[in-house]
Scaffold this motif. Sequence first.
Motif, short mmCIF file in Angstrom:
data_model
loop_
_atom_site.label_atom_id
_atom_site.label_comp_id
_atom_site.label_asym_id
_atom_site.label_seq_id
_atom_site.Cartn_x
_atom_site.Cartn_y
_atom_site.Cartn_z
N ALA A 179 -17.62 -24.63 31.25
CA ALA A 179 -17.88 -25.04 32.64
C ALA A 179 -18.50 -23.88 33.43
N ALA A 180 -18.04 -22.67 33.17
CA ALA A 180 -18.61 -21.49 33.83
C ALA A 180 -20.06 -21.29 33.42
N LEU A 181 -20.35 -21.49 32.13
CA LEU A 181 -21.73 -21.34 31.65
C LEU A 181 -22.64 -22.37 32.31
N ALA A 182 -22.12 -23.57 32.51
CA ALA A 182 -22.91 -24.62 33.17
C ALA A 182 -23.24 -24.21 34.61
N LYS A 183 -22.30 -23.64 35.30
CA LYS A 183 -22.53 -23.18 36.68
C LYS A 183 -23.56 -22.06 36.72
N VAL A 184 -23.45 -21.16 35.78
CA VAL A 184 -24.39 -20.04 35.72
C VAL A 184 -25.80 -20.55 35.46
N ARG A 185 -25.91 -21.47 34.54
CA ARG A 185 -27.22 -22.07 34.23
C ARG A 185 -27.78 -22.80 35.45
N GLY A 186 -26.91 -23.50 36.15
CA GLY A 186 -27.33 -24.21 37.35
C GLY A 186 -27.78 -23.28 38.47
N ALA A 187 -27.27 -22.05 38.46
CA ALA A 187 -27.64 -21.07 39.48
C ALA A 187 -28.90 -20.29 39.09
N GLY A 188 -29.51 -20.66 37.97
CA GLY A 188 -30.76 -20.03 37.58
C GLY A 188 -30.61 -18.78 36.73
N LYS A 189 -29.41 -18.51 36.27
CA LYS A 189 -29.19 -17.35 35.41
C LYS A 189 -28.89 -17.81 33.97
N LYS A 190 -28.68 -16.84 33.09
CA LYS A 190 -28.44 -17.14 31.68
C LYS A 190 -26.96 -17.02 31.35
N GLY A 191 -26.52 -17.83 30.37
CA GLY A 191 -25.09 -17.97 30.12
C GLY A 191 -24.45 -16.88 29.28
N ILE A 192 -24.59 -16.98 27.96
CA ILE A 192 -23.87 -16.09 27.06
C ILE A 192 -24.76 -15.70 25.89
N THR A 193 -24.63 -14.48 25.45
CA THR A 193 -25.37 -14.03 24.27
C THR A 193 -24.39 -13.43 23.26
N PHE A 194 -24.74 -13.58 22.00
CA PHE A 194 -23.90 -13.08 20.90
C PHE A 194 -24.77 -12.92 19.68
N THR A 249 -28.76 -9.10 16.19
CA THR A 249 -27.69 -8.22 15.74
C THR A 249 -26.80 -7.96 16.96
N GLN A 250 -25.72 -7.25 16.76
CA GLN A 250 -24.87 -6.93 17.91
C GLN A 250 -25.60 -5.99 18.88
N THR A 251 -26.53 -5.21 18.35
CA THR A 251 -27.32 -4.30 19.20
C THR A 251 -28.32 -5.07 20.04
N THR A 252 -29.09 -5.99 19.43
CA THR A 252 -30.08 -6.73 20.21
C THR A 252 -29.41 -7.70 21.18
N SER A 253 -28.26 -8.23 20.79
CA SER A 253 -27.50 -9.07 21.71
C SER A 253 -27.09 -8.27 22.93
N TRP A 254 -26.64 -7.04 22.70
CA TRP A 254 -26.26 -6.19 23.84
C TRP A 254 -27.47 -5.91 24.74
N GLN A 255 -28.61 -5.69 24.15
CA GLN A 255 -29.81 -5.43 24.94
C GLN A 255 -30.14 -6.61 25.85
N GLU A 256 -29.89 -7.82 25.38
CA GLU A 256 -30.09 -9.00 26.23
C GLU A 256 -29.14 -8.96 27.42
N PHE A 257 -27.88 -8.66 27.15
CA PHE A 257 -26.90 -8.60 28.25
C PHE A 257 -27.25 -7.48 29.23
N ALA A 263 -24.50 -13.89 32.05
CA ALA A 263 -23.14 -13.85 32.60
C ALA A 263 -22.16 -13.21 31.62
N PHE A 264 -22.31 -13.53 30.32
CA PHE A 264 -21.36 -13.06 29.31
C PHE A 264 -22.09 -12.53 28.08
N ALA A 265 -21.41 -11.62 27.39
CA ALA A 265 -21.86 -11.15 26.08
C ALA A 265 -20.64 -10.87 25.23
N GLU A 266 -20.66 -11.37 24.00
CA GLU A 266 -19.61 -11.02 23.05
C GLU A 266 -20.02 -9.73 22.36
N ASN A 267 -19.21 -8.70 22.52
CA ASN A 267 -19.52 -7.42 21.88
C ASN A 267 -18.25 -6.58 21.79
#
Length: 413
Positions: A179-194, A249-257, A263-267
Amino acid sequence: MNRSARRRLTAAVLTVVAVTAGATACSSGTGGSSAKADGDTYTIWDPYPQFDKSSAWAKLVDGCGTEAGVKIKRTAFDTSDLTNKALLAAQQDNSADVLIVDNPVVSTLAEAGVLTSTDDNKLDVSKVDPNLLAAGQSGGKTYGTPIGANTLALYYNKAVLKKAGVDIASVKDWKSLTAALAKVRGAGKKGITFSAIGTEEGSFQFLPWFWGSGAELTALDSGQAVSALSLWKNWLDKGYAPNSVINNTQTTSWQEFASGDYAFAENGTWQLANAQKAGFEYGVIPVPAASGGSAAAPTGGEFVTMPVQGETDRYATSQKLVSCLGNTQNLLETDTTLSYVAPTTEVQAKQVAADAELKPWVDAVKAAKGRTSDDLGTKYPKISEQLWKAVQSALSGSASPKDALGSAQSAVK
């Protein structure tokens, strides 16, 4: 070494040689990789080539030698090459006195007959958190002690969540996170990267969701497992996560965040220094389980072990060295250097007292689980390979989550 043990060791050597061909060793010791030493010199092999003779780690190792009344010959290797070297050395009856290895490797070395158990070497591991110690257990025995642990959690960008009207306290399970990711997407931002890349990194990042569903690695095609993979697939389909995760990779995922758009990154804990340089306010929460609470994330980090020696009278001094490396004060200094959470409650408390930002990481480590736990041992690499292949198949759309995991379970059998 009996004939059966030698056969197991030879098989393990061949397996590791196949997967580590081309790896390069880096030595910070006094020469080559031979573990032979005289009676007053004890050898320590570790996976920390980034630390040279002038480093705090090297000085700690030497100091423990002085305390035990012996000289230390330390050699550092690349992580992947260290396993290969350890197996070959054992085959030649030329093992190091103390060996520090990545925790999933412990069961491989133990099952090959390379390591002594704590029953044999009398190493006291009573203060170590049981969930962390489990990564070094095989066949009902414990082989060594963790020097520290890292794991995964969710970093979040406070500004992105504020713009989307998301209160981080509301994110408690998969439903509220989505639900949080949906709100973030609706606000024009990106949700989660991993990272969902087709390697061990992809399995490592998927495991908190897999275990958080209630699934077990012995049943890759369970309904719970399918729900976890369906969660990730649903995020991609709805644009809550980018398609780039398939190759991240975990490195390129972090670069996205770090771009500030997510909003979120798993790292992991290893990104803390980068997080502090990111230029925006961030926070950390444990990966939520499907129905709430913290999911078990996989543990990273190394174990300090004692290999089998032909001269068993060396064990008493080796045990002193391992105990010195793992005492409260030395663990605090070492784990701070390595960006690890300590393996004992006592040292964890000291870490949080010195840096309150470590509290969510300590919580995540306390809920964490070894990849080879549940007595999976050397079965884990094959299971992991099929798991990351299933993730790749499902996220790319070449198979449904159910079919992808069904194929994975069949391949494991």
